[in-house]
Design a protein around this motif. Structure first.
Motif, PDB file in Angstrom:
ATOM      1  N   SER A 184       0.824  -1.197   0.000  1.00  0.00           N
ATOM      2  CA  SER A 184       0.000   0.000   0.000  1.00  0.00           C
ATOM      3  C   SER A 184       0.864   1.255   0.000  1.00  0.00           C
ATOM      4  O   SER A 184       1.857   1.347   0.726  1.00  0.00           O
ATOM      5  CB  SER A 184      -0.878  -0.008   1.251  1.00  0.00           C
ATOM      6  OG  SER A 184      -1.342   1.278   1.548  1.00  0.00           O
ATOM      7  N   PRO A 185       0.469   2.252  -0.792  1.00  0.00           N
ATOM      8  CA  PRO A 185       1.182   3.533  -0.753  1.00  0.00           C
ATOM      9  C   PRO A 185       1.132   4.157   0.635  1.00  0.00           C
ATOM     10  O   PRO A 185       2.043   4.893   1.010  1.00  0.00           O
ATOM     11  CB  PRO A 185       0.423   4.403  -1.763  1.00  0.00           C
ATOM     12  CG  PRO A 185      -0.321   3.465  -2.633  1.00  0.00           C
ATOM     13  CD  PRO A 185      -0.571   2.229  -1.808  1.00  0.00           C
ATOM     14  N   MET A 186       0.099   3.865   1.424  1.00  0.00           N
ATOM     15  CA  MET A 186       0.010   4.430   2.764  1.00  0.00           C
ATOM     16  C   MET A 186       1.129   3.921   3.666  1.00  0.00           C
ATOM     17  O   MET A 186       1.693   4.680   4.432  1.00  0.00           O
ATOM     18  CB  MET A 186      -1.354   4.133   3.396  1.00  0.00           C
ATOM     19  CG  MET A 186      -2.496   4.904   2.770  1.00  0.00           C
ATOM     20  SD  MET A 186      -2.186   6.692   2.658  1.00  0.00           S
ATOM     21  CE  MET A 186      -2.135   7.140   4.372  1.00  0.00           C
ATOM     22  N   ILE A 187       1.455   2.634   3.563  1.00  0.00           N
ATOM     23  CA  ILE A 187       2.551   2.095   4.373  1.00  0.00           C
ATOM     24  C   ILE A 187       3.837   2.826   4.030  1.00  0.00           C
ATOM     25  O   ILE A 187       4.609   3.214   4.909  1.00  0.00           O
ATOM     26  CB  ILE A 187       2.716   0.578   4.154  1.00  0.00           C
ATOM     27  CG1 ILE A 187       1.478  -0.170   4.628  1.00  0.00           C
ATOM     28  CG2 ILE A 187       3.961   0.057   4.861  1.00  0.00           C
ATOM     29  CD1 ILE A 187       1.249  -0.124   6.109  1.00  0.00           C
ATOM     30  N   LYS A 188       4.073   3.042   2.754  1.00  0.00           N
ATOM     31  CA  LYS A 188       5.285   3.756   2.329  1.00  0.00           C
ATOM     32  C   LYS A 188       5.282   5.181   2.864  1.00  0.00           C
ATOM     33  O   LYS A 188       6.307   5.680   3.312  1.00  0.00           O
ATOM     34  CB  LYS A 188       5.403   3.712   0.813  1.00  0.00           C
ATOM     35  CG  LYS A 188       5.674   2.308   0.308  1.00  0.00           C
ATOM     36  CD  LYS A 188       5.722   2.237  -1.185  1.00  0.00           C
ATOM     37  CE  LYS A 188       5.959   0.773  -1.591  1.00  0.00           C
ATOM     38  NZ  LYS A 188       5.963   0.594  -3.023  1.00  0.00           N
ATOM     39  N   HIS A 189       4.121   5.824   2.848  1.00  0.00           N
ATOM     40  CA  HIS A 189       4.010   7.173   3.390  1.00  0.00           C
ATOM     41  C   HIS A 189       4.304   7.183   4.898  1.00  0.00           C
ATOM     42  O   HIS A 189       5.022   8.037   5.401  1.00  0.00           O
ATOM     43  CB  HIS A 189       2.614   7.735   3.116  1.00  0.00           C
ATOM     44  CG  HIS A 189       2.341   9.019   3.827  1.00  0.00           C
ATOM     45  ND1 HIS A 189       2.936  10.213   3.462  1.00  0.00           N
ATOM     46  CD2 HIS A 189       1.559   9.297   4.896  1.00  0.00           C
ATOM     47  CE1 HIS A 189       2.528  11.169   4.282  1.00  0.00           C
ATOM     48  NE2 HIS A 189       1.696  10.638   5.152  1.00  0.00           N
ATOM     49  N   TYR A 190       3.717   6.227   5.626  1.00  0.00           N
ATOM     50  CA  TYR A 190       3.966   6.141   7.063  1.00  0.00           C
ATOM     51  C   TYR A 190       5.451   5.947   7.329  1.00  0.00           C
ATOM     52  O   TYR A 190       6.018   6.549   8.241  1.00  0.00           O
ATOM     53  CB  TYR A 190       3.209   4.963   7.680  1.00  0.00           C
ATOM     54  CG  TYR A 190       1.702   5.035   7.617  1.00  0.00           C
ATOM     55  CD1 TYR A 190       1.023   6.240   7.739  1.00  0.00           C
ATOM     56  CD2 TYR A 190       0.958   3.877   7.469  1.00  0.00           C
ATOM     57  CE1 TYR A 190      -0.368   6.275   7.700  1.00  0.00           C
ATOM     58  CE2 TYR A 190      -0.433   3.909   7.433  1.00  0.00           C
ATOM     59  CZ  TYR A 190      -1.081   5.113   7.547  1.00  0.00           C
ATOM     60  OH  TYR A 190      -2.450   5.158   7.515  1.00  0.00           O
ATOM     61  N   LEU A 191       6.090   5.094   6.548  1.00  0.00           N
ATOM     62  CA  LEU A 191       7.511   4.818   6.739  1.00  0.00           C
ATOM     63  C   LEU A 191       8.367   6.062   6.524  1.00  0.00           C
ATOM     64  O   LEU A 191       9.376   6.242   7.197  1.00  0.00           O
ATOM     65  CB  LEU A 191       7.982   3.711   5.794  1.00  0.00           C
ATOM     66  CG  LEU A 191       7.753   2.294   6.265  1.00  0.00           C
ATOM     67  CD1 LEU A 191       8.057   1.303   5.158  1.00  0.00           C
ATOM     68  CD2 LEU A 191       8.573   1.986   7.507  1.00  0.00           C
ATOM     69  N   ASP A 192       7.969   6.906   5.592  1.00  0.00           N
ATOM     70  CA  ASP A 192       8.746   8.119   5.319  1.00  0.00           C
ATOM     71  C   ASP A 192       8.881   8.987   6.562  1.00  0.00           C
ATOM     72  O   ASP A 192       9.888   9.662   6.746  1.00  0.00           O
ATOM     73  CB  ASP A 192       8.102   8.934   4.195  1.00  0.00           C
ATOM     74  CG  ASP A 192       8.300   8.303   2.826  1.00  0.00           C
ATOM     75  OD1 ASP A 192       9.192   7.435   2.680  1.00  0.00           O
ATOM     76  OD2 ASP A 192       7.545   8.677   1.904  1.00  0.00           O
ATOM     77  N   ASN A 193       7.864   8.981   7.420  1.00  0.00           N
ATOM     78  CA  ASN A 193       7.861   9.834   8.607  1.00  0.00           C
ATOM     79  C   ASN A 193       8.331   9.129   9.877  1.00  0.00           C
ATOM     80  O   ASN A 193       8.473   9.759  10.911  1.00  0.00           O
ATOM     81  CB  ASN A 193       6.449  10.386   8.819  1.00  0.00           C
ATOM     82  CG  ASN A 193       6.033  11.261   7.667  1.00  0.00           C
ATOM     83  OD1 ASN A 193       6.784  12.098   7.211  1.00  0.00           O
ATOM     84  ND2 ASN A 193       4.828  11.048   7.164  1.00  0.00           N
ATOM     85  N   ALA A 194       8.545   7.835   9.812  1.00  0.00           N
ATOM     86  CA  ALA A 194       8.909   7.064  11.007  1.00  0.00           C
ATOM     87  C   ALA A 194      10.418   7.018  11.206  1.00  0.00           C
ATOM     88  O   ALA A 194      11.187   7.056  10.249  1.00  0.00           O
ATOM     89  CB  ALA A 194       8.360   5.649  10.892  1.00  0.00           C
TER      90      ALA A 194
END
Length: 186
Positions: free
Chosen positions: A73-83
């Motif tokens: 999911s693109p959302m997981i990738k987005h979350y990872l960018d900020n983690a």
């Protein structure tokens, strides 16, 4: 006598894993000190807790994800960018949730690199009689990923703080190594 100002470090952590495995319960127990009795499926939620880690004040912010079987999911990738660190969560009573650790790990390494701070967290260790994943299996996967492993029970309050603190400590350690490297260059 004036009080000494103390630097407060914030850590942004991400919890990933299949639905209904205890991610939210663990996070709520960690941040709010209670076990939610009813299950309310997570859409996405963020929690914060101020704590002391190795004599330093820290604020741990945890993003609780709703991984709905769409592993890329693109959302997981987005979350990872900020983690800054990740809790890879599975339930000891769900072999399928454990088998998906490789998929989540792959995404993390692809996005953040092999040395990104993470820990494998087995939830629901109070349900030993229903266990589908052995401790040795989880330790083997953690060794392969180059990270720590711990089992928890949000319901019984077992090892609730430890996974969050372990990832924060790894972030601290990596930041110190990086600072020493830049100091040596400068």
């Amino acid at each position: 006598m004036a009080a000494k100002a103390q630097f407060v470090r914030e850590y942004k952590l991400l919890a990933v894993g299949e639905p209904s495995i205890g991610k939210s319960s663990l996070i709520v127990q960690f941040t709010r000190n209670y076990f939610p009795v009813t299950y309310d499926p997570t859409i996405e939620d963020s929690y914060r807790k101020e704590c002391v880690i190795d004599k330093e004040i820290a604020i741990i912010e945890v993003l609780d994800t709703a991984c709905q079987n769409d592993y890329y999911s693109p959302m997981i990738k987005h979350y990872l960018d900020n983690a800054e660190g990740v809790l890879l969560v599975y339930s000891i009573i769900s072999r399928n949730s454990f088998l998906l650790m490789d998929t989540y790990h792959e995404q993390i390494v692809e996005r953040k690199g092999q040395s990104f701070p993470m820990i494998i967290v087995g939830t629901k260790c109070d349900l030993e009689q229903k266990r589908q994943v052995s401790v040795s299996e989880a330790r083997d996967v953690a060794a392969r990923f180059g990270c720590n492993f711990i089992e928890t029970s949000a319901k019984n309050g077992i090892n609730v703080d430890e996974p969050f603190f372990a990832v924060a400590r790894e972030i601290m350690r990596q930041n110190k190594v990086q600072a020493q490297y830049y100091f040596a260059l400068g």
